[in-house]
Design an enzyme around this catalytic site. Structure first.
Site, PDB file in Angstrom:
ATOM      1  N   VAL A   1       0.833  -1.202   0.000  1.00 17.52           N
ATOM      2  CA  VAL A   1       0.000   0.000   0.000  1.00 17.52           C
ATOM      3  C   VAL A   1       0.868   1.252   0.000  1.00 17.52           C
ATOM      4  O   VAL A   1       0.548   2.239  -0.669  1.00 17.52           O
ATOM      5  CB  VAL A   1      -0.927   0.001   1.239  1.00 17.52           C
ATOM      6  N   GLU A   2       1.981   1.208   0.710  1.00 19.22           N
ATOM      7  CA  GLU A   2       2.827   2.386   0.853  1.00 19.22           C
ATOM      8  C   GLU A   2       3.645   2.682  -0.404  1.00 19.22           C
ATOM      9  O   GLU A   2       3.707   3.829  -0.857  1.00 19.22           O
ATOM     10  CB  GLU A   2       3.792   2.203   2.039  1.00 19.22           C
ATOM     11  N   SER A   3       4.301   1.667  -0.953  1.00 17.08           N
ATOM     12  CA  SER A   3       5.300   1.923  -1.998  1.00 17.08           C
ATOM     13  C   SER A   3       5.282   0.927  -3.143  1.00 17.08           C
ATOM     14  O   SER A   3       6.108   1.039  -4.050  1.00 17.08           O
ATOM     15  CB  SER A   3       6.692   1.891  -1.369  1.00 17.08           C
TER      16      SER A   3
ATOM     17  N   TYR B   1      -6.838   3.934   3.233  1.00 18.40           N
ATOM     18  CA  TYR B   1      -5.582   3.230   3.515  1.00 18.40           C
ATOM     19  C   TYR B   1      -5.819   1.898   4.228  1.00 18.40           C
ATOM     20  O   TYR B   1      -5.296   0.852   3.812  1.00 18.40           O
ATOM     21  CB  TYR B   1      -4.734   4.163   4.368  1.00 18.40           C
TER      22      TYR B   1
END
Length: 436
Positions: free
Chosen positions: A59-61, A165
């Site tokens: 999800v982040e990167s 998120y």
């Protein structure tokens, strides 16, 4: 997996459907993550944390160690500079621990453990705070308490990005936990370490390391993404990360390679008119490191004095191997010189060890390069971000901040060079996180 009680929440259905219908995305992300997954899972298990956190970098990167966001977050775990400092991630000219997969994983685990404790064991609140900050989540909780409303994650008024998120993480976790029922095929990844750390007694050029280890420099860079100059930090600790299968051969090759060739230290004899800053600029090294290498207390030099010039890795880097010297003329500006040589302002600043806020002096030597590999548009290492214009911004200021050329910003956003930027205006930028 310990968050399975939330997998059937109807608010994640849309994200579950998206992941279930995007096998190519799963393949791409897991292909990147294959380098790091075993290590991250082992560290989470050692700290007794939910294994869903293994998927947080999805999800982040998207498991890209060079990922860079519009909020200046960097690396697999997307640390902003301030939070990186807070959790011990060193950030300087040579190295950025936010991009180091090992250091950043350790810091992320520390941060997540702190957040989970702060929110009394509620992982959804802890993860929401990882995204938007504990202060944001705490204020949302206090607001609901005053209004007599529930204070669970789903009931809070949080930023839109944070509200999406948590469902994204739960959705990818649900799909990974039961891929067959979602029509997804996961790659077969060995349940064994992919890499290990090799300690070194001296500074080592990364291109030389790749050669000695018989691996391509791209793989070595992904495992050692924290190094910004294609060389290990001159102050140490000296270490690199290598695939386990290449370590034995690397050590044999390294033992048979003279230390002088690891990161060659050149010798320079001081001439009349030389200054420490001029010598540093000519050899593309940091003035501070030049002082350290030569035990200099100040900037005073003597004609005939011999200086050791530490290697920086730039001599072997494909983007910096053909640097030329340019002598500043009366009336020159950094922007004009960058445009003339088809490079960015920050390129020159990096190659010349230059503070872009310091005026140029006639006769000053700068490092430039003809025919830069940079192109108008996004390259492999560049990341697309949306930038919101702030009060006081100008095209020059934004270009300097993100290592861009003004004409590129104009082209990407179809702007008239004579028009003024307005606060709140959205710009599309393609940035290289290694140069910011």
């Amino acid at each position: 997996m310990t968050l399975q009680g939330h997998y059937d929440d109807p608010r994640i259905a849309k994200q579950v459907a998206w992941f279930s219908n995007n096998q190519t995305y799963i393949d791409r992300v897991m292909g990147r993550g294959e380098l790091y997954l075993y290590h991250i899972i082992a560290e989470l298990e050692r700290n007794e944390l939910p294994l869903e956190l293994t998927l947080l970098p999805v999800v982040e990167s998207a498991y890209d160690p060079f990922a860079y966001s519009r909020s200046h977050a960097s690396g697999l775990w997307q640390f902003i500079p301030m939070t990186g400092d807070r959790f011990g991630l060193k950030q300087d000219w040579w190295y950025d621990g936010r991009r180091d997969p090992l250091a950043a994983t350790e810091a992320a685990i520390s941060y997540l453990k702190y957040l989970n404790n702060y929110f009394e064991g509620d992982w959804l609140l802890a993860l929401a705070a990882y995204n938007s900050g504990e202060g944001t989540v705490r204020r949302a909780i206090e607001r609901n308490e005053r209004e007599g409303k529930p204070t669970d994650f789903w009931s809070l008024q949080l930023p839109r990005e944070t509200r999406a998120y948590i469902p994204q993480l739960l959705a990818i976790s649900r799909v990974i936990a039961d891929p067959e029922s979602h029509g997804i095929v996961l790659p077969s990844i060995p349940d064994s370490p992919y890499f290990d750390i090799v300690d070194l007694p001296e500074q080592l050029d990364l291109v030389k390391a790749a050669e000695l280890a018989s691996i391509d420099s791209s793989t070595l860079h992904k495992l050692n993404a924290g190094y910004s100059r294609w060389v290990t930090h001159p102050e140490g600790p000296h270490r690199i990360v290598l695939p386990i299968e290449n370590i034995a051969g690397f050590k044999v090759a390294l033992d048979n390679t003279p230390v002088a060739l690891w990161a060659p230290i050149k010798e320079y004899q001081v001439r009349s008119g030389d200054t420490l800053s001029k010598i540093a600029a000519e050899h593309r090294v940091n003035i501070g490191q030049l002082r350290i290498q030569n035990d200099l207390q100040g900037d005073l030099l003597k004609i005939g004095q011999r200086l050791k010039i530490p290697g920086t890795g730039l001599d072997h880097h494909p983007e910096t191997a053909s640097l030329l010297s340019y002598r500043v003329q009366t009336g020159d500006t950094l922007w004009q010189i960058a445009r003339q040589h088809d490079v960015s302002i920050q390129d020159i600043a990096t190659w010349s060890q230059l503070d872009i806020n310091t005026p140029l002096r006639p006769g000053q030597l700068l490092n430039v390069k003809k025919g830069s590999s940079r192109v108008t548009g996004a390259t492999v290492t560049e990341k697309k971000i949306n930038y919101q214009v702030r009060r006081g911004d100008s095209l020059y200021r934004i270009a300097s901040k993100f290592d861009l050329k003004i004409e590129d910003i104009l082209s990407w956003n179809k702007l008239n060079p004579k028009s003024y930027l307005k606060p709140g205006q959205q710009l599309t930028l393609f940035v290289n996180p290694l140069r910011i």
